[in-house]
Design a protein around this motif. Structure first.
Motif, mmCIF file in Angstrom:
data_model
loop_
_atom_site.group_PDB
_atom_site.id
_atom_site.type_symbol
_atom_site.label_atom_id
_atom_site.label_comp_id
_atom_site.label_asym_id
_atom_site.label_seq_id
_atom_site.Cartn_x
_atom_site.Cartn_y
_atom_site.Cartn_z
ATOM 1 N N PHE A 13 0.198 -1.986 105.601
ATOM 2 C CA PHE A 13 0.022 -2.544 104.664
ATOM 3 C C PHE A 13 -0.963 -2.856 104.571
ATOM 4 O O PHE A 13 -2.291 -3.020 103.757
ATOM 5 N N VAL A 14 -1.570 -3.467 106.018
ATOM 6 C CA VAL A 14 -3.144 -4.330 105.315
ATOM 7 C C VAL A 14 -3.942 -2.829 105.313
ATOM 8 O O VAL A 14 -5.110 -2.895 105.093
ATOM 9 N N PHE A 15 -3.640 -1.928 106.089
ATOM 10 C CA PHE A 15 -4.034 -0.205 106.959
ATOM 11 C C PHE A 15 -4.931 0.262 105.020
ATOM 12 O O PHE A 15 -5.171 -0.185 104.308
ATOM 13 N N TYR A 16 -3.766 0.420 103.977
ATOM 14 C CA TYR A 16 -3.992 0.687 102.713
ATOM 15 C C TYR A 16 -3.907 -0.869 101.792
ATOM 16 O O TYR A 16 -5.257 0.078 101.219
ATOM 17 N N GLY A 17 -3.892 -1.709 102.316
ATOM 18 C CA GLY A 17 -4.488 -3.294 101.693
ATOM 19 C C GLY A 17 -6.069 -2.549 100.919
ATOM 20 O O GLY A 17 -7.188 -3.088 100.181
ATOM 21 N N VAL A 18 -7.072 -2.495 102.976
ATOM 22 C CA VAL A 18 -8.187 -2.381 102.935
ATOM 23 C C VAL A 18 -9.006 -1.335 102.189
ATOM 24 O O VAL A 18 -9.972 -0.905 101.552
ATOM 25 N N LEU A 19 -7.686 -0.365 102.161
ATOM 26 C CA LEU A 19 -8.488 1.101 102.169
ATOM 27 C C LEU A 19 -8.823 0.644 100.333
ATOM 28 O O LEU A 19 -9.652 1.255 99.657
ATOM 29 N N LEU A 20 -7.382 0.112 99.346
ATOM 30 C CA LEU A 20 -7.749 0.188 98.090
ATOM 31 C C LEU A 20 -9.269 -0.868 97.749
ATOM 32 O O LEU A 20 -9.989 -0.979 96.513
ATOM 33 N N VAL A 21 -9.305 -2.075 98.406
ATOM 34 C CA VAL A 21 -10.255 -2.964 98.494
ATOM 35 C C VAL A 21 -11.668 -2.194 98.529
ATOM 36 O O VAL A 21 -12.960 -2.504 98.010
ATOM 37 N N VAL A 22 -11.478 -1.182 99.585
ATOM 38 C CA VAL A 22 -12.673 -0.454 99.537
ATOM 39 C C VAL A 22 -13.283 0.461 98.839
ATOM 40 O O VAL A 22 -14.036 0.704 97.788
ATOM 41 N N LYS A 23 -11.447 0.692 98.351
ATOM 42 C CA LYS A 23 -12.351 1.600 96.590
ATOM 43 C C LYS A 23 -12.868 0.937 95.389
ATOM 44 O O LYS A 23 -12.874 1.619 94.772
ATOM 45 N N MET A 24 -11.832 -0.087 95.918
ATOM 46 C CA MET A 24 -12.754 -1.262 94.221
ATOM 47 C C MET A 24 -14.089 -1.352 94.766
ATOM 48 O O MET A 24 -15.015 -1.193 93.982
ATOM 49 N N TYR A 25 -14.804 -1.872 96.414
ATOM 50 C CA TYR A 25 -15.686 -1.742 96.146
ATOM 51 C C TYR A 25 -16.685 -0.305 95.608
ATOM 52 O O TYR A 25 -17.623 -0.294 94.899
ATOM 53 N N VAL A 26 -16.280 1.174 95.831
ATOM 54 C CA VAL A 26 -16.463 2.084 95.742
ATOM 55 C C VAL A 26 -17.393 2.311 94.186
ATOM 56 O O VAL A 26 -18.163 2.916 93.630
ATOM 57 N N ILE A 27 -15.355 2.027 93.800
ATOM 58 C CA ILE A 27 -16.151 1.545 92.398
ATOM 59 C C ILE A 27 -16.906 0.660 91.168
ATOM 60 O O ILE A 27 -17.916 1.624 90.866
ATOM 61 N N ALA A 28 -17.462 -0.470 91.677
ATOM 62 C CA ALA A 28 -18.509 -1.175 91.865
ATOM 63 C C ALA A 28 -19.633 -0.481 91.436
ATOM 64 O O ALA A 28 -20.873 -0.445 91.386
#
Length: 149
Positions: A13-28
């Motif tokens: 869960f943490v692995f995919y959760g962190v990837l999703l947060v990084v993806k949000m930063y990339v979009i920003a």
């Protein structure tokens, strides 16, 4: 009944959760770069710093990037909550991984579809596919805690 999450499920869960947060930063970051490239600033002080008030304006592609980011906030934050609680329902690692992977892949596809203006219904399908694991996790959480409500 909720139990302490297994290390394997929670780590997944943490692995995919962190990837999703990084993806949000990339979009920003993409949104900021598009603002700079297209000289379309939301705030007058930013426009003044980058050429004048005529650049205090909206831009269609900047707005597309912003909507992709807002959509991530509306979907990834609930996933982070649901996934953390779901990890405490003692799911099998394979099933949990499938939930997390499907949601992650759907959100990546959704962002690509949004940013690249892929033809309909790509974005809608990605959104719908991403909701399936969230609904599944929510139902499993409710079943696990229903006896205590």
């Amino acid at each position: 009944m909720l139990v302490p999450p297994s290390l394997e499920v929670f780590s997944c869960f943490v692995f995919y959760g962190v990837l999703l947060v990084v993806k949000m930063y990339v979009i920003a970051i993409i949104t900021g770069q598009v603002r700079l490239r297209n000289k379309a600033f939301a705030n007058p002080e930013d426009a003044l710093r980058h050429g004048g008030l005529r650049f205090h304006r909206e831009d269609l592609y900047v707005e597309r990037c912003r909507r992709a980011h807002i959509n991530d906030l509306e979907n990834i934050l609930p996933f982070l909550f649901l996934g953390s609680i779901y990890s405490m329902t003692a799911p099998s690692l394979a099933v949990a991984r499938l939930h997390f992977l499907v949601f992650f892949a759907a959100r990546v596809l959704h962002s690509v579809a949004y940013l690249c203006a892929l033809p309909a219904p790509t974005r809608s399908l990605a959104y719908t596919v991403g909701q399936v694991p969230c609904v599944s996790m929510a139902v499993q959480i409710l079943v696990a805690v229903a006896a205590y409500a």
